[in-house]
Design an enzyme around this catalytic site. Structure first.
Site, short mmCIF file in Angstrom:
data_model
loop_
_atom_site.label_atom_id
_atom_site.label_comp_id
_atom_site.label_asym_id
_atom_site.label_seq_id
_atom_site.Cartn_x
_atom_site.Cartn_y
_atom_site.Cartn_z
N GLY A 35 0.91 -1.21 -0.12
CA GLY A 35 0.05 0.13 -0.03
C GLY A 35 1.13 1.25 0.03
N HIS A 36 1.78 1.03 1.05
CA HIS A 36 2.85 2.64 0.82
C HIS A 36 3.45 2.36 -0.55
CE1 HIS A 36 2.71 1.22 5.46
NE2 HIS A 36 2.36 2.61 5.52
N GLY A 147 -3.22 7.43 1.90
CA GLY A 147 -3.92 5.97 1.41
C GLY A 147 -5.42 6.19 1.84
#
Ligand code: PAF
Length: 279
Positions: A35-36, A147
């Site tokens: 995700g990062h 996010g």
């Protein structure tokens, strides 16, 4: 990849860069996952210099056990950042960002903090906003990426950036999921195989809400989904809210497409997970 441990060195490096360079910033608390990395890849496409910070911010934890147990995987994180060709990493110590006994700043969120994370974790967003403002003022990026998994955080950061008159574009990036649908999170590292399987109920429920919005009223759909959790004793549902994306207030009737968000927080084996779906 350049690594800086103090704001003085980082600022002096950034000041030495050409004025016209587009600087992107991705603040993180480490324990990096795909995700990062997707935030960093997107930043790389849209800018000349990508800065990532890794700092487990103590002021946003209202539970000392959660802070203590927050995964810390610095060597792996730096390896991943090198691999993805991040340009600059900032690794401050607490004393580089906070004075001794410094209190968090109080922000006004126009009701965005009233429900969900803001209700269950009092003071959490003041901690987040305090550190994000400090990081923004040190790095002074053109763009910052967050996010969508932390949707309330994203909306609150957009709000305070405007309120503080900072000329930074805030971009929300869609949640990256495991094959099972579980949202990627640093906290997943603390879950066993069987917990990971059980945790998939969170995303399954969110998809169910999105797919059944025309069949049931908001209230019925919520009740039905809360019952689903009650049948799974291992997953402790903290909240299930259906809110407007614009103001994060619970809705009674669905808004237009794209302005409805179903949000869930649930704990499994003392690991607290959150997720949401926009529809
Ligand atoms: O989303 C996070 O990891 C944190 O809340 C952030 C934005 C890095 C602030 O500490």
């Amino acid at each position: 990849m350049k690594i800086f441990k103090t704001k003085v060195e980082l600022k002096s490096y950034l000041n030495s860069q050409d004025e016209g360079r587009v600087i992107s910033f991705i603040p993180t608390m480490g324990a990096l996952h795909n995700g990062h990395l997707s935030l960093i890849s997107q930043a790389k496409q849209n800018s000349d210099l990508v800065v990532c910070s890794i700092f487990v911010n103590p002021t946003q934890f209202n539970n000392s056990e959660d802070l203590e147990k927050y995964p810390r995987t610095l060597d792996e994180d730096l390896r991943a950042l090198r691999y993805i060709k991040c340009d600059v990493v900032y690794l401050p110590a607490i004393s580089d960002l906070y004075n001794e006994n410094e209190q968090v700043k109080q922000f006004q969120y126009n009701g965005l903090d009233e429900f969900m994370e803001g209700k269950g974790r009092r003071g959490h967003f003041d901690g987040v906003a305090t550190v994000v403002e400090k990081l923004f003022r040190i790095i002074n990026p053109n763009i910052a990426y967050f996010g969508q998994k932390d949707i309330q955080q994203l909306q609150i950061i957009k709000h305070i950036t405007k309120q503080l008159n900072l000329d930074i574009e805030i971009i929300g990036v869609p949640t990256i999921r495991e094959e099972s649908g579980l949202a990627m999170s640093s906290r997943n590292k603390r879950l066993s195989e069987s917990d990971l399987e059980k945790a998939t109920l969170i995303y399954k429920t969110l998809v169910f809400i999105k797919e059944n919005k025309y069949k049931y009223s908001v209230e019925k759909l919520k009740d039905f989904c809360v019952e689903k959790f009650e049948r799974h004793a291992d997953l402790d549902l903290e909240y299930l809210e259906i809110v407007s994306l614009k103001n994060l207030q619970p809705i009674k009737k669905y808004n237009e497409k794209g302005d409805n968000v179903a949000c869930i927080a649930a704990t499994i084996n003392s690991v607290r997970l959150i997720d949401n779906i926009i529809f």
